[in-house]
Motif scaffolding. Structure first.
Motif, PDB file in Angstrom:
ATOM      1  N   GLY A 292       0.798  -1.214   0.000  1.00 37.84           N
ATOM      2  CA  GLY A 292       0.000   0.000   0.000  1.00 37.84           C
ATOM      3  C   GLY A 292       0.829   1.262   0.000  1.00 37.84           C
ATOM      4  O   GLY A 292       1.511   1.551  -0.969  1.00 37.84           O
ATOM      5  N   MET A 293       0.739   2.025   1.153  1.00 34.87           N
ATOM      6  CA  MET A 293       1.401   3.334   1.217  1.00 34.87           C
ATOM      7  C   MET A 293       1.008   4.207   0.038  1.00 34.87           C
ATOM      8  O   MET A 293       1.844   4.806  -0.619  1.00 34.87           O
ATOM      9  CB  MET A 293       2.930   3.183   1.242  1.00 34.87           C
ATOM     10  CG  MET A 293       3.487   2.588   2.509  1.00 34.87           C
ATOM     11  SD  MET A 293       5.287   2.835   2.600  1.00 34.87           S
ATOM     12  CE  MET A 293       5.868   1.159   2.650  1.00 34.87           C
ATOM     13  N   LYS A 294      -0.321   4.214  -0.240  1.00 35.97           N
ATOM     14  CA  LYS A 294      -0.804   5.073  -1.313  1.00 35.97           C
ATOM     15  C   LYS A 294      -0.658   6.530  -0.909  1.00 35.97           C
ATOM     16  O   LYS A 294      -0.713   6.868   0.273  1.00 35.97           O
ATOM     17  CB  LYS A 294      -2.273   4.762  -1.610  1.00 35.97           C
ATOM     18  CG  LYS A 294      -2.458   3.411  -2.278  1.00 35.97           C
ATOM     19  CD  LYS A 294      -3.916   3.198  -2.688  1.00 35.97           C
ATOM     20  CE  LYS A 294      -4.113   1.778  -3.189  1.00 35.97           C
ATOM     21  NZ  LYS A 294      -5.523   1.497  -3.476  1.00 35.97           N
ATOM     22  N   PHE A 295      -0.488   7.374  -1.897  1.00 30.12           N
ATOM     23  CA  PHE A 295      -0.291   8.793  -1.631  1.00 30.12           C
ATOM     24  C   PHE A 295      -1.568   9.426  -1.069  1.00 30.12           C
ATOM     25  O   PHE A 295      -2.668   9.146  -1.560  1.00 30.12           O
ATOM     26  CB  PHE A 295       0.072   9.548  -2.909  1.00 30.12           C
ATOM     27  CG  PHE A 295       1.483   9.321  -3.389  1.00 30.12           C
ATOM     28  CD1 PHE A 295       2.230   8.238  -2.959  1.00 30.12           C
ATOM     29  CD2 PHE A 295       2.059  10.210  -4.298  1.00 30.12           C
ATOM     30  CE1 PHE A 295       3.520   8.035  -3.410  1.00 30.12           C
ATOM     31  CE2 PHE A 295       3.348  10.012  -4.750  1.00 30.12           C
ATOM     32  CZ  PHE A 295       4.084   8.933  -4.318  1.00 30.12           C
ATOM     33  N   GLY A 296      -1.395  10.263  -0.056  1.00 27.96           N
ATOM     34  CA  GLY A 296      -2.494  11.088   0.413  1.00 27.96           C
ATOM     35  C   GLY A 296      -2.170  12.547   0.121  1.00 27.96           C
ATOM     36  O   GLY A 296      -1.178  13.077   0.629  1.00 27.96           O
ATOM     37  N   GLU A 297      -2.986  13.189  -0.689  1.00 30.31           N
ATOM     38  CA  GLU A 297      -2.703  14.598  -1.019  1.00 30.31           C
ATOM     39  C   GLU A 297      -3.226  15.483   0.108  1.00 30.31           C
ATOM     40  O   GLU A 297      -4.359  15.322   0.577  1.00 30.31           O
ATOM     41  CB  GLU A 297      -3.333  14.956  -2.359  1.00 30.31           C
ATOM     42  CG  GLU A 297      -2.687  14.164  -3.488  1.00 30.31           C
ATOM     43  CD  GLU A 297      -2.922  14.747  -4.867  1.00 30.31           C
ATOM     44  OE1 GLU A 297      -3.671  15.750  -4.977  1.00 30.31           O
ATOM     45  OE2 GLU A 297      -2.348  14.205  -5.829  1.00 30.31           O
TER      46      GLU A 297
END
Lengths: 582, 582
Positions: A292-297
């Motif tokens: 995961g570690m998807k980007f959070g804007e």
């Protein structure tokens, strides 16, 4: 006849057989009254025994002269071993030697021929033929051969025809630098080695071959980065009367087949992600989606407070690194140093510790209160125990930097498991990309890629927004294949060359033959090319391609084993009508 | 979706189906009220019908605009034809078109896209992509792909590993001229393109890979003769722990497999003939043994009479041409002119008509009586009705000339049947051959070929008599493969370089890496390489290789379709540290 069995074949069913074996001396254990020798070949190891009670003195004497890597032939009898080895196919038996012939002696090799060798990279490359005797290298070459055969069999069964396209072609200044080959028979003229068989495979489609593939060497004279080779191998494919959907399905089929056949892994339908989504979510057009570690804007929640750095940034974006809230101050400082390395290039890093107890502690507590940080937690989907790492700045650059950090943390946390395979298609690539050096748009894929239906007018008003019928196949964070639906009418192709800054004359001189071909009933077509070196490495669970190549070149493009390139005779230069400048 | 069937798939079982097809317009027959169009793709032809009673006027109008080689897509219904065509898989049906889309128009092609075209060689090469649409060319490319797959599958099943060897290697002055590739990163230095992967495959054997093959492009910068290409394809093979017998058996197996799989021909054990016997019997080291006309040596029966020409000749030798005794004086004169052409080079030809009635009539009746000529009949195994043709002079030259005549007569008499396959091994080649230009011995095969056991001392006394462990596989008068058992010890290899006129320094500079490799336990090994272009052509029943190559070069080494080679930019030359001389 040098042998009647190889060194993996004999087992308990061969007892008492008289056999002849050949191979290399892997190991010698001399106990005085008895000598054991491990005899090795490509297939395995057979234990030989020289026993002073049962072997003639002359043969024992001979055996005492043996050294590591000697090539020998033996005749003897298969006997049951006293202490068996369950890890070897031949572990139940040994061969009592009656006759020994040294086929070739060996000097002491410059490094040990063992799975874990004491030889450094340079030494191994100089003596690559010895390195190949080692199981890790040998097995990678055999593995590569197996993958190639699986590709060929699959595509042939799907009616693809393998066609050999020429290696001596014409140089085109577009794209990377060509290797050129001076022509003696046509003085002052040069062939070029292909960077890919692109135009030829398109001409085969114009020629009605319908489905083409080729496993083929390609060449690029670029300044080499680590793990880049001046010559590399492509699985090159092209199909006629197809839309993007047909190509994706066909080559998803091939990739699934390989994963099943080679890795015994069944993968469901590959996810598809647009280029824009990949960039937004992973900062990368070849995302590793095994973790995961998807980007959070964070623009909406982190800007318009008193923190100037964020307020001035085009993008504020973060990831939640699992379990890293427990990092010490020192560990975090090291991480900040890591993102500031020139290879990554961030100016700094803001962090928030989302502690196991739910408390929050950040490096910017001066500017943000708990409610603010809670919003960051939400945006990055952080869990208690995570460390939120935040970068900011110009959007593209920042995404690249955060992607580098994400991959690094993936590696450090062991989330990039070599035996897990997560393929996906990245689609809807931009047609063009802006080049700062030349201050103009370049084709992102190549000038033969077709824009999405109806988007040609957009070329005049907002070229950067035009999307292409282009797609990449991504596996575990690597682009393993890329392709597009091609332009197949002469007018669109001419228009494209025009937009890309070719004069009419340049376009005609370089690609006139292709545009001419398009006027004689060129069918709709498209294709894909896989990087075989990379594909094989990833299927083999490795990141480095070098050991999957029999004789790779070093980072200066040199083959240090044969010492090439090298100067040539003045006579040879003269015949080619050439002179050195310096 | 452009199609749901290809153009060979629909038949009587598809009746009334709604289908979508795509392809090229092969032929249009417009009868006014009804229009038939043959729609072609790689797989076949489907007949389309536009019928004014059943098709909308708009679609009929569209159909009237079509031209040859237009690319179209149609939707329609499968109907039974009134007049069926048994020679086509789709001959029972036609498709009544309901919707027509022109995918791409076509200009009138420069030659007809038919099995027998009106296009000359040059035109066909310039528009090769159109030429490939023609069945004879398209089918040859598909045939080649099939042969390559059969080779790969057979060898893989025999545990051969396909290994890709490098294309950017080092130039060696030995042998033919190399194509070279200037290195930008190593200014003033050059790579060479391989003439064969010879040294690399030997190093793979030193590396323990045991069984290697590769289907690989090779390059030779020679002045091109007809049907020679600067780039050509080899099936390159090497094996470890083998003697000549093992190699012959393995590749006889491969060849038998191909003849069975590709041509459905079963061939028994291949005959073996020594080089000396082949030269004596056929004047040629690649004899076509599909027909007789074996050489009869006549020295013992034709010399020491009053015919000075024969008396002064080293060799007098003849063949009996079947059924040619009936040739008229004029026909025989023409034959004499033929052998006197510069390409053959005989000074003249003596003949004997062995008439059907048993009488003999020769061009040298002045010197030889009937009893003399009877002896000639016996030596040449002539039958009544045959014409004995006799040449004389220096032995090697005369054999070559008579062999040319034999092959010519084989062709003229239709004895070289394309669907008959007569393979054989030619063995025991000389190790060296004398070169008149350089006045020294050269390796006949290459410098890595091992001499026959025990013959090394002969190198010092009678080098030309030394035989090699070298063999050729000959099929229908063509060498399709050649190889040898290699030298595998450093001392013999050094000795060989010495005999071949290499200084120690030259040998070290060019092949030092190989000799070094031989000191680390090099195993006995040997191999063979097949010329794939030629092999495929012969299996395809043809003599010319050109149409089995997708994009061949012409006799000046030019690709006239893409117009290569071509000049390159001054900038590119500068980067390569090069200047043109002229």
């Amino acid at each position: 006849m040098y042998r009647d069995h190889n060194n993996s074949e004999l087992n308990i069913s061969s007892l008492n057989k008289k056999v002849t074996l050949s191979g290399w001396v892997q190991k010698i254990r001399d106990k005085g009254f008895i000598i054991w020798v491990d005899l090795r070949d490509r297939y395995g190891i057979t234990q030989l025994v020289f026993d002073s009670e049962r072997t003639s003195t002359a043969v024992i004497e001979q055996a005492r002269e043996l050294g590591r890597e000697f090539v020998i032939q033996v005749e003897g009898q298969v006997l049951e071993r006293e202490s068996k080895n369950k890890h070897m196919s031949t572990g139940d038996i040994e061969v009592l030697v009656e006759k020994l012939t040294v086929l070739n002696a060996s000097e002491i090799p410059p490094f040990t021929i063992e799975d874990k060798t004491d030889g450094g990279e340079d030494l191994r490359m100089k003596y690559r033929y010895l390195d190949i005797r080692r199981n890790p290298v040998k097995n990678k070459l055999i593995f590569r051969s197996k993958v190639s055969m699986a590709v060929r069999n699959y595509l042939s069964q799907q009616d693809f025809v393998e066609v050999e396209t020429p290696y001596l072609i014409k140089s085109t200044p577009e794209g990377a630098r060509d290797f050129v080959v001076p022509s003696r028979m046509n003085a002052g003229q040069f062939y070029a080695l292909p960077q890919s068989p692109q135009t030829f495979k398109q001409l085969l489609m114009v020629g009605g071959l319908d489905k083409y593939f080729q496993i083929v060497k390609c060449f690029r004279d670029e300044d080499l980065r680590a793990d880049r080779q001046p010559e590399f191998t492509q699985i090159d494919c092209e199909m006629t009367f197809v839309e993007q959907e047909d190509i994706l399905n066909t080559f998803e089929g091939l990739t699934k087949h390989l994963l099943k056949e080679i890795n015994n892994v069944e993968v469901k339908a590959f996810p598809r992600m647009t280029y824009d989504e990949a960039m937004k979510t992973y900062g990368n057009d070849k995302p590793d989606i095994r973790f995961g570690m998807k980007f959070g804007e964070l623009n909406s929640v982190a800007q318009h407070k008193d923190f100037k750095v964020f307020n001035e940034a085009e993008l504020v974006v973060g990831i939640a690194v699992p379990g890293a809230a427990s990092y010490s101050r020192k560990e975090i400082d090291k991480l900040i140093d890591w993102v500031k390395r020139p290879q990554v290039g961030a100016k700094g890093m803001v962090y928030v510790k989302y502690n196991e107890d739910g408390t929050l502690k950040s490096s910017v507590d001066k500017f943000y209160d708990e409610a603010d940080l809670k919003a960051w937690v939400e945006q990055t989907h952080a869990q208690p125990g995570d460390l939120i790492c935040v970068l900011s700045g110009d959007a593209n650059t920042t995404r690249g930097q955060l992607s580098a950090l994400r991959m690094e943390m993936g590696n450090r946390l062991g989330l990039r498991k070599p035996n897990e395979f997560a393929p996906l298609w990245v689609i809807d690539f931009p047609l063009l990309e802006w080049d700062e050096d030349t201050k103009r748009y370049h084709a992102m894929h190549h000038p033969f890629t077709s824009p999405k239906a109806g988007q040609i007018p957009l070329l005049a008003t907002d070229p950067g927004a035009v999307k292409a019928n282009a797609y990449d196949l991504v596996l575990n964070g690597n682009e393993i294949g890329g392709g597009s639906i091609r332009i197949h009418d002469q007018k669109t192709q001419a228009l494209m060359f025009d937009y890309l800054g070719f004069s009419k004359e340049e376009a005609e001189a370089q690609f006139g033959f292709l545009m001419k071909a398009f006027t004689y009933g060129a069918p709709p077509h498209g294709g894909i090319a896989f990087g075989l070196d990379r594909l094989v490495a990833i299927l083999g669970g490795q990141e480095s391609i070098r050991d999957f190549i029999a004789f790779p070149k070093n980072n200066s493009g040199r083959d240090i084993m044969i010492d090439a390139p090298a100067p040539i005779d003045e006579e040879q230069l003269k015949e080619l009508d050439l002179k050195l400048r310096s």
